[in-house]
Scaffold this motif. Structure first.
Motif, PDB file in Angstrom:
ATOM      1  N   LEU A 186       5.870  15.154  -2.423  1.00  0.00           N
ATOM      2  CA  LEU A 186       6.236  14.319  -3.565  1.00  0.00           C
ATOM      3  C   LEU A 186       7.716  14.493  -3.869  1.00  0.00           C
ATOM      4  O   LEU A 186       8.196  15.614  -4.017  1.00  0.00           O
ATOM      5  CB  LEU A 186       5.388  14.702  -4.775  1.00  0.00           C
ATOM      6  N   ARG A 187       8.426  13.370  -3.988  1.00  0.00           N
ATOM      7  CA  ARG A 187       9.880  13.429  -4.177  1.00  0.00           C
ATOM      8  C   ARG A 187      10.354  12.880  -5.512  1.00  0.00           C
ATOM      9  O   ARG A 187      11.469  13.171  -5.913  1.00  0.00           O
ATOM     10  CB  ARG A 187      10.576  12.678  -3.044  1.00  0.00           C
ATOM     11  N   THR A 188       9.545  12.066  -6.174  1.00  0.00           N
ATOM     12  CA  THR A 188       9.994  11.455  -7.430  1.00  0.00           C
ATOM     13  C   THR A 188       9.003  11.780  -8.550  1.00  0.00           C
ATOM     14  O   THR A 188       7.852  12.147  -8.295  1.00  0.00           O
ATOM     15  CB  THR A 188      10.106   9.923  -7.303  1.00  0.00           C
ATOM     16  N   GLU A 229      -6.011   8.887  -1.064  1.00  0.00           N
ATOM     17  CA  GLU A 229      -6.145   7.769  -1.983  1.00  0.00           C
ATOM     18  C   GLU A 229      -4.942   6.859  -1.793  1.00  0.00           C
ATOM     19  O   GLU A 229      -3.803   7.306  -1.828  1.00  0.00           O
ATOM     20  CB  GLU A 229      -6.202   8.256  -3.428  1.00  0.00           C
ATOM     21  N   VAL A 230      -5.235   5.574  -1.603  1.00  0.00           N
ATOM     22  CA  VAL A 230      -4.191   4.571  -1.380  1.00  0.00           C
ATOM     23  C   VAL A 230      -4.258   3.536  -2.498  1.00  0.00           C
ATOM     24  O   VAL A 230      -5.309   2.931  -2.722  1.00  0.00           O
ATOM     25  CB  VAL A 230      -4.368   3.869  -0.018  1.00  0.00           C
ATOM     26  N   LEU A 231      -3.147   3.347  -3.189  1.00  0.00           N
ATOM     27  CA  LEU A 231      -3.045   2.272  -4.170  1.00  0.00           C
ATOM     28  C   LEU A 231      -2.602   1.018  -3.431  1.00  0.00           C
ATOM     29  O   LEU A 231      -1.582   1.028  -2.736  1.00  0.00           O
ATOM     30  CB  LEU A 231      -2.016   2.627  -5.247  1.00  0.00           C
ATOM     31  N   VAL A 232      -3.395  -0.050  -3.572  1.00  0.00           N
ATOM     32  CA  VAL A 232      -3.033  -1.333  -2.981  1.00  0.00           C
ATOM     33  C   VAL A 232      -2.805  -2.320  -4.128  1.00  0.00           C
ATOM     34  O   VAL A 232      -3.689  -2.543  -4.958  1.00  0.00           O
ATOM     35  CB  VAL A 232      -4.112  -1.869  -2.018  1.00  0.00           C
ATOM     36  N   TYR A 244       0.210  11.123  -8.282  1.00  0.00           N
ATOM     37  CA  TYR A 244      -0.563  12.184  -7.630  1.00  0.00           C
ATOM     38  C   TYR A 244      -1.501  12.854  -8.640  1.00  0.00           C
ATOM     39  O   TYR A 244      -2.681  13.066  -8.359  1.00  0.00           O
ATOM     40  CB  TYR A 244       0.382  13.204  -7.003  1.00  0.00           C
ATOM     41  N   GLU A 245      -0.970  13.177  -9.811  1.00  0.00           N
ATOM     42  CA  GLU A 245      -1.792  13.825 -10.840  1.00  0.00           C
ATOM     43  C   GLU A 245      -2.943  12.927 -11.285  1.00  0.00           C
ATOM     44  O   GLU A 245      -4.075  13.387 -11.450  1.00  0.00           O
ATOM     45  CB  GLU A 245      -0.926  14.225 -12.035  1.00  0.00           C
ATOM     46  N   GLU A 246      -2.658  11.641 -11.456  1.00  0.00           N
ATOM     47  CA  GLU A 246      -3.718  10.689 -11.812  1.00  0.00           C
ATOM     48  C   GLU A 246      -4.752  10.586 -10.689  1.00  0.00           C
ATOM     49  O   GLU A 246      -5.955  10.523 -10.953  1.00  0.00           O
ATOM     50  CB  GLU A 246      -3.119   9.318 -12.105  1.00  0.00           C
ATOM     51  N   GLY A 247      -4.279  10.557  -9.445  1.00  0.00           N
ATOM     52  CA  GLY A 247      -5.189  10.496  -8.300  1.00  0.00           C
ATOM     53  C   GLY A 247      -6.053  11.733  -8.193  1.00  0.00           C
ATOM     54  O   GLY A 247      -7.244  11.643  -7.877  1.00  0.00           O
ATOM     55  N   GLU A 248      -5.468  12.880  -8.463  1.00  0.00           N
ATOM     56  CA  GLU A 248      -6.236  14.125  -8.423  1.00  0.00           C
ATOM     57  C   GLU A 248      -7.333  14.113  -9.485  1.00  0.00           C
ATOM     58  O   GLU A 248      -8.460  14.541  -9.222  1.00  0.00           O
ATOM     59  CB  GLU A 248      -5.305  15.319  -8.624  1.00  0.00           C
ATOM     60  N   LYS A 249      -7.028  13.594 -10.664  1.00  0.00           N
ATOM     61  CA  LYS A 249      -8.051  13.484 -11.724  1.00  0.00           C
ATOM     62  C   LYS A 249      -9.185  12.577 -11.283  1.00  0.00           C
ATOM     63  O   LYS A 249     -10.364  12.887 -11.498  1.00  0.00           O
ATOM     64  CB  LYS A 249      -7.426  12.969 -13.016  1.00  0.00           C
ATOM     65  N   GLY A 301       0.815  -1.209   0.000  1.00  0.00           N
ATOM     66  CA  GLY A 301       0.000   0.000   0.000  1.00  0.00           C
ATOM     67  C   GLY A 301       0.845   1.254   0.000  1.00  0.00           C
ATOM     68  O   GLY A 301       1.866   1.310   0.701  1.00  0.00           O
ATOM     69  N   GLN A 302       0.422   2.225  -0.797  1.00  0.00           N
ATOM     70  CA  GLN A 302       1.098   3.523  -0.786  1.00  0.00           C
ATOM     71  C   GLN A 302       0.126   4.618  -1.177  1.00  0.00           C
ATOM     72  O   GLN A 302      -0.793   4.417  -1.961  1.00  0.00           O
ATOM     73  CB  GLN A 302       2.299   3.542  -1.719  1.00  0.00           C
ATOM     74  N   LEU A 303       0.337   5.786  -0.593  1.00  0.00           N
ATOM     75  CA  LEU A 303      -0.484   6.936  -0.935  1.00  0.00           C
ATOM     76  C   LEU A 303      -0.182   7.389  -2.352  1.00  0.00           C
ATOM     77  O   LEU A 303       0.973   7.395  -2.778  1.00  0.00           O
ATOM     78  CB  LEU A 303      -0.200   8.103   0.014  1.00  0.00           C
ATOM     79  N   THR A 304      -1.243   7.778  -3.062  1.00  0.00           N
ATOM     80  CA  THR A 304      -1.060   8.348  -4.393  1.00  0.00           C
ATOM     81  C   THR A 304      -1.552   9.788  -4.445  1.00  0.00           C
ATOM     82  O   THR A 304      -1.041  10.585  -5.218  1.00  0.00           O
ATOM     83  CB  THR A 304      -1.805   7.529  -5.459  1.00  0.00           C
ATOM     84  N   TYR A 305      -2.559  10.100  -3.619  1.00  0.00           N
ATOM     85  CA  TYR A 305      -3.135  11.451  -3.618  1.00  0.00           C
ATOM     86  C   TYR A 305      -3.663  11.753  -2.224  1.00  0.00           C
ATOM     87  O   TYR A 305      -4.191  10.861  -1.557  1.00  0.00           O
ATOM     88  CB  TYR A 305      -4.272  11.549  -4.649  1.00  0.00           C
TER      89      TYR A 305
END
Length: 165
Positions: free
Chosen positions: A131-133, A88-91, A140-145, A77-81
């Motif tokens: 955001l570092r990478t 928003e968490v991508l699992v 993040y941009e995809e999650g915001e959309k 699991g990691q945060l995307t947005y």
């Protein structure tokens, strides 16, 4: 409230699939896997917010491979947005047959929207995401959309319900 990095809340959680999680053919129930994913997303959200969190939505859940009794399932699991109160968490779920010498396969993925709650059970603010990478920025941009699309859909449903009354 200080911002936090994606790495500060990332988790991986492994589970060996048991007979009580499957049907008589040994196929693990999808709901069992979804429960593991939800728990993983909740840990990520809680690590980021340091608050109780609840699942508001699950988006884009797609099973690509079956999972069987005796296989190792690992949820990453990691945060995307991150919004004001939601995260928003991508699992990503991998499956590995521990009797074979094959690498784990991605069995399914999903985006979980988690909302942080204060002590009274009301939505509360969460730290911003640092955001570092380039990959973190892209996610993040995809999650915001997705967030904006879901927000627009909620507004349309509310307007439709209001018109029907």
């Amino acid at each position: 409230m200080k911002s936090k990095t994606v790495d500060q809340s990332k988790v991986s959680v492994g589970h060996l699939m048991q007979p009580d999680q499957a049907n008589i053919e040994g196929n693990v129930h999808g709901g069992e896997v979804m429960k593991l994913m939800d728990s993983c997303a909740g840990i990520v959200a809680r690590r980021h917010s340091r608050r109780n969190t609840v699942t508001a939505m699950v988006d884009e859940l797609e099973f690509m491979y079956p999972i069987h009794v005796g296989e190792l399932v690992t949820c990453y699991g990691q945060l995307t947005y991150v919004g004001k109160q939601s995260m928003e968490v991508l699992v990503t779920v991998t499956v590995e047959d521990l009797q074979l010498s094959q690498p784990p396969k991605v069995a399914l993925t999903a985006y979980f929207t988690m909302v942080a709650l204060d002590i009274n059970g009301n939505p509360t603010a969460v730290p911003e995401l640092e955001l570092r990478t380039d990959e973190e920025r892209r996610l993040y941009e995809e999650g915001e959309k997705r967030y904006l699309r879901h927000k627009e859909n909620r507004q349309k449903r509310k307007e439709k319900e209001k018109a029907e009354k």
